[in-house]
Design a protein around this motif. Sequence first.
Motif, mmCIF file in Angstrom:
data_model
loop_
_atom_site.group_PDB
_atom_site.id
_atom_site.type_symbol
_atom_site.label_atom_id
_atom_site.label_comp_id
_atom_site.label_asym_id
_atom_site.label_seq_id
_atom_site.Cartn_x
_atom_site.Cartn_y
_atom_site.Cartn_z
ATOM 1 N N ASN A 81 41.465 48.397 42.875
ATOM 2 C CA ASN A 81 40.787 48.798 41.639
ATOM 3 C C ASN A 81 39.781 49.915 41.922
ATOM 4 O OD1 ASN A 81 40.117 48.799 38.943
ATOM 5 N ND2 ASN A 81 39.285 46.733 38.910
ATOM 6 N N SER A 82 39.054 49.784 43.022
ATOM 7 C CA SER A 82 38.087 50.816 43.415
ATOM 8 C C SER A 82 38.794 52.119 43.779
ATOM 9 C CB SER A 82 37.253 50.334 44.606
ATOM 10 O OG SER A 82 36.505 49.191 44.277
ATOM 11 N N SER B 24 39.375 38.637 43.328
ATOM 12 C CA SER B 24 38.511 39.784 43.606
ATOM 13 C C SER B 24 38.941 40.622 44.802
ATOM 14 C CB SER B 24 37.060 39.330 43.790
ATOM 15 O OG SER B 24 36.480 39.068 42.519
ATOM 16 N N LYS C 26 39.604 44.131 43.906
ATOM 17 C CA LYS C 26 38.570 45.165 43.821
ATOM 18 C C LYS C 26 38.817 46.302 44.811
ATOM 19 C CE LYS C 26 34.733 42.571 41.780
ATOM 20 N NZ LYS C 26 35.467 41.359 41.393
ATOM 21 N N TYR D 96 33.725 45.449 37.137
ATOM 22 C CA TYR D 96 35.101 45.866 37.409
ATOM 23 C C TYR D 96 36.016 45.700 36.201
ATOM 24 C CZ TYR D 96 34.592 47.294 42.208
ATOM 25 O OH TYR D 96 34.255 48.001 43.341
#
Length: 279
Positions: free
Chosen positions: A85-86, A79, A82, A132
């Motif tokens: 990814n964000s 994670s 993230k 996500y």
Amino acid sequence: MKIFYFAPILILFFSCTGKKPDANKKEDNVIKREIVVTELQTIIDSVNLEGAILIYDLEGDIYYSNDFERSKNGKLPASTFKIPNSIIALETETVKNDSTLFKWNGEKRSLKNWEQDLIFRDAFHFSCVPCYQEVARSIGVKDMTEYLDKLEYGNMKVDSTNIDLFWLEGESQISQFQQVDFLKRFYQSELPISKRTETIMKRMMVMEDNDDYKLSGKTGWSIRNGNNNGWFVGYVEHQNKTYFFATNVEPNKDFDMNLFPRIRKDATYKALEQMRIIK
């Protein structure tokens, strides 16, 4: 490197190792960019984990760790992914802003706090995997691959079969050094992204903000072939200085896995306290 860094770095080096300088040894008069801090290993041992804690002093350009070799080994980002990814979601306008709503479809999820409608900011902090995964599928293989190349984020293996899992399963890898490098470039506005995206992300990543320091970061947890691997990465702003950290740990035998989410963070906080970065 500027000479005024010399004295404080040597003082910190000798305080960490317990050694006194020997004027007859040339290496004692050379600024060292990688300093082994045995106390960090003690912290990891005390909580029944194996792994490494890597800390980087931005202003001093110095790395500290209990195990530099391990810090160079790649692991699934879990994670912690993230963060990029964000960034990619905002850059591609897959997600409009940190208040974009993710509707829960009513299906049972692994964690109770995922079973609700979540705005993007809360999905990040609750580490909502289904949210996500939806984001990654919407971004698609082409844009995801292109942005990961531009961001120079680890060594991700992305294709149409794993677009919503590649950071949790498979052959994708990122090392602790790479995590720190990515975060440093992000913090210093060196990533090829808009100022708007950077501002939103820096706001989203704040985990703690008090009179002593501000800490921003993200945890991660992957299970591969039955082996648990945990991350905690981020940076601390304290007294006009910035320190980056990347902790990667695995539980020893007979470890209580109910404690794993908290312990990887606790070990990092203890390390930052040991280095007198936070109180």
